[in-house]
Design a protein around this motif. Structure first.
Motif, mmCIF file in Angstrom:
data_model
loop_
_atom_site.group_PDB
_atom_site.id
_atom_site.type_symbol
_atom_site.label_atom_id
_atom_site.label_comp_id
_atom_site.label_asym_id
_atom_site.label_seq_id
_atom_site.Cartn_x
_atom_site.Cartn_y
_atom_site.Cartn_z
ATOM 1 N N ILE A 73 7.526 40.131 7.510
ATOM 2 C CA ILE A 73 8.837 41.072 7.696
ATOM 3 C C ILE A 73 9.928 40.475 8.558
ATOM 4 C CG2 ILE A 73 9.570 43.305 8.215
ATOM 5 C CD1 ILE A 73 6.861 44.400 7.552
ATOM 6 N N SER A 131 11.529 37.592 6.649
ATOM 7 C CA SER A 131 12.770 37.981 5.672
ATOM 8 C C SER A 131 13.788 38.549 6.092
ATOM 9 C CB SER A 131 11.842 39.079 4.866
ATOM 10 O OG SER A 131 10.795 38.739 4.247
ATOM 11 N N LEU A 132 13.617 39.264 7.314
ATOM 12 C CA LEU A 132 14.669 39.844 8.127
ATOM 13 C C LEU A 132 15.857 38.795 8.672
ATOM 14 C CD1 LEU A 132 13.210 42.722 9.862
ATOM 15 C CD2 LEU A 132 14.864 43.077 8.301
ATOM 16 N N PHE A 151 17.542 36.996 5.516
ATOM 17 C CA PHE A 151 18.538 37.888 5.136
ATOM 18 C C PHE A 151 19.647 37.821 5.959
ATOM 19 C CE2 PHE A 151 20.528 41.710 3.292
ATOM 20 C CZ PHE A 151 20.766 41.265 2.130
ATOM 21 N N ALA A 183 18.816 33.814 1.193
ATOM 22 C CA ALA A 183 17.623 34.325 2.073
ATOM 23 C C ALA A 183 16.136 34.060 1.395
ATOM 24 C CB ALA A 183 17.643 35.667 2.100
ATOM 25 N N ILE A 184 16.236 33.811 0.068
ATOM 26 C CA ILE A 184 15.150 33.398 -0.911
ATOM 27 C C ILE A 184 14.821 31.920 -0.616
ATOM 28 C CG2 ILE A 184 14.105 33.067 -3.090
ATOM 29 C CD1 ILE A 184 15.436 35.552 -3.899
ATOM 30 N N VAL A 206 13.256 31.152 3.122
ATOM 31 C CA VAL A 206 11.977 31.635 3.134
ATOM 32 C C VAL A 206 10.987 30.643 2.456
ATOM 33 C CG1 VAL A 206 10.438 33.143 2.769
ATOM 34 C CG2 VAL A 206 12.632 33.992 3.491
ATOM 35 N N VAL A 207 11.485 30.144 1.162
ATOM 36 C CA VAL A 207 10.802 29.230 0.712
ATOM 37 C C VAL A 207 10.634 27.835 1.111
ATOM 38 C CG1 VAL A 207 10.771 27.971 -1.546
ATOM 39 C CG2 VAL A 207 11.009 30.105 -1.804
ATOM 40 N N ILE A 247 1.815 31.371 0.533
ATOM 41 C CA ILE A 247 2.525 32.522 0.070
ATOM 42 C C ILE A 247 1.770 33.746 0.236
ATOM 43 C CG2 ILE A 247 1.965 32.107 -2.321
ATOM 44 C CD1 ILE A 247 4.716 33.102 -2.892
ATOM 45 N N TYR A 273 2.569 35.041 3.739
ATOM 46 C CA TYR A 273 3.567 35.869 3.766
ATOM 47 C C TYR A 273 3.742 37.072 2.981
ATOM 48 C CZ TYR A 273 8.514 36.826 2.283
ATOM 49 O OH TYR A 273 9.474 37.666 1.894
ATOM 50 N N GLY A 292 5.326 40.745 3.093
ATOM 51 C CA GLY A 292 6.225 40.841 1.965
ATOM 52 C C GLY A 292 5.955 42.221 1.047
ATOM 53 N N ILE A 306 7.812 45.172 2.188
ATOM 54 C CA ILE A 306 9.124 45.257 1.680
ATOM 55 C C ILE A 306 9.504 45.488 0.113
ATOM 56 C CG2 ILE A 306 11.322 43.609 1.540
ATOM 57 C CD1 ILE A 306 10.021 42.006 3.831
ATOM 58 N N HIS A 307 8.676 44.797 -0.618
ATOM 59 C CA HIS A 307 8.554 44.877 -2.038
ATOM 60 C C HIS A 307 8.302 46.300 -2.406
ATOM 61 C CE1 HIS A 307 8.190 43.356 -6.096
ATOM 62 N NE2 HIS A 307 7.253 43.956 -6.343
ATOM 63 N N MET A 308 7.541 47.040 -1.716
ATOM 64 C CA MET A 308 7.144 48.285 -1.970
ATOM 65 C C MET A 308 8.442 49.390 -1.940
ATOM 66 S SD MET A 308 5.468 50.930 0.805
ATOM 67 C CE MET A 308 7.286 51.309 1.244
ATOM 68 N N PHE A 309 9.613 48.917 -1.524
ATOM 69 C CA PHE A 309 10.865 49.979 -1.237
ATOM 70 C C PHE A 309 11.423 49.895 -2.598
ATOM 71 C CE2 PHE A 309 10.004 49.752 3.120
ATOM 72 C CZ PHE A 309 10.420 50.711 3.546
#
Lengths: 119, 237
Positions: free
Chosen positions: B12, B15-16, B19, B40-41, B44-45, B55, B58, B62, B65-68
């Motif tokens: 998290i 990712s924040l 971004f 951002a992607i 992270v990668v 991964i 991560y 992750g 975040i994906h859940m949203f």
């Protein structure tokens, strides 16, 4: 607490939509079913805009952020697309230009070329 | 290092931070290609590769975040509801054009992926490339596509659509503001809408209206248009 209360409604509708989609084995994904349910509730005035607007605004204002993990997933499949990424890029660009032209031309054919309203 | 990364919050925070960096770079450079999400992607990668982090590690964070994304799609009903009044004025021409655009989008993807000799999985991943990401991801899953490929193709579509829009409008000699808005939203979803925003109020309202409608329509038509186009091309060959 307003956000939490609104989250119950939006997350709840999503759960319901997903449950309907899976139970009935629909080709339509649960999140779309949920979206249509919310649209129906708003349209029929069973739900007021104020009851979901703050949480919806939070989710949509940060929408791009929520896609990061899905995009990072490219790490695990990179080997598979290594040889074709240029083709993928080309297809995306060409088909987008075609779609944009086709949609615009069709809309103009139906609406007429001049637009007087909406200013 | 393990104590740091083997924690739900690690993915998290990473990712924040990525971004935030993406937003900053996008603002500084003002270049469409430096789309905040794309940057951002990328960050992270690169970070995961450089620090040799799995991964799966991560994704512990992750996935939160994906859940949203599910609820966020449901929330798309709110802007759609707000714009229903504008739709009512020209409902039939607008809905017809968006439907036509969505069919052309799916059919052209099938045509070009087959022309380039790409595999079935890749075709399925690219089918939803013109619709908004949360809808595209679900459609891709439903049709048996590879979700990360779908996400990247959607972002590339949006960025290239926004960049090409002025040229396409000029070449196609589009004048009607409603038509221009619908064309942008149907072909290049939210990123295309940012371009419509620069053009004017009618364009941006119509573009954002088209995002949701094109998304819903594509979900319903994609399986049929795919089979029809595939079948036609198969016999033609």
């Amino acid at each position: 607490m307003k956000l939490f209360r609104q989250a119950i409604i939006i997350f709840g509708i999503y759960l319901l939509g997903d449950w309907i989609s899976k139970t009935l084995h629909w080709m339509v994904p649960g999140n779309i079913v949920g979206m249509l349910i919310l649209l129906g509730l708003l349209y029929s005035k069973m739900l007021k805009l104020e009851q979901v607007e703050a949480m919806a605004g939070f989710l949509l204002d940060h929408l791009a952020f929520f896609f990061i993990p899905a995009g990072v997933g490219i790490l695990s499949i990179y080997a598979g697309i290594q040889g074709i990424w240029l083709k993928l890029l080309l297809i995306c660009v060409i088909t987008t230009a075609i779609t944009m032209t086709a949609t615009g031309k069709m809309a103009e054919a139906l609406l007429g070329r001049n637009n007087r309203q909406g200013e | 290092m393990e104590y740091l990364t083997d924690n739900l919050v690690f993915g998290i925070v990473l990712s924040l931070a990525a971004f935030e960096a993406g937003l900053w770079i996008s603002k500084k450079t003002k270049l469409a290609i430096f789309n905040p999400l794309l940057v951002a992607i990328f960050i992270v990668v690169v970070f995961l590769i450089a620090a040799d982090i799995d991964i799966e590690t991560y994704n512990q964070g992750g996935q939160f975040i994906h859940m949203f994304l599910g609820p966020a799609t449901v929330a798309l009903a709110v802007p759609l509801y707000k714009k229903l009044d504008q739709l009512k004025q020209h409902a039939v021409p607008i809905l017809t054009s968006i439907l036509f655009g969505s069919v052309v989008s799916v059919a052209s993807v099938v045509f070009f992926t087959m022309l380039f000799g790409l595999e079935h999985e890749i075709i399925m991943s690219l089918l939803p490339k013109s619709v908004t990401t949360p809808i595209g991801i679900e459609l891709s899953k439903q049709m048996g596509g590879i979700v990360p490929v779908t996400v990247l193709s959607i972002i590339i579509t949006g960025i290239s659509g926004a960049m090409m829009a002025p040229a396409v409008i000029k070449l196609a000699k589009l004048k009607n503001k409603i038509a221009i808005g619908i064309a942008l939203g149907t072909s290049a979803h939210a990123i295309g809408t940012t371009k419509a925003l620069e053009m004017g109020e009618t364009e941006s309202a119509m573009s954002s209206l088209a995002i949701g409608i094109a998304g819903i329509m594509t979900v319903f038509i994609a399986p049929w248009v795919y089979q029809l186009t595939y079948g036609l091309l198969f016999f033609w060959q």
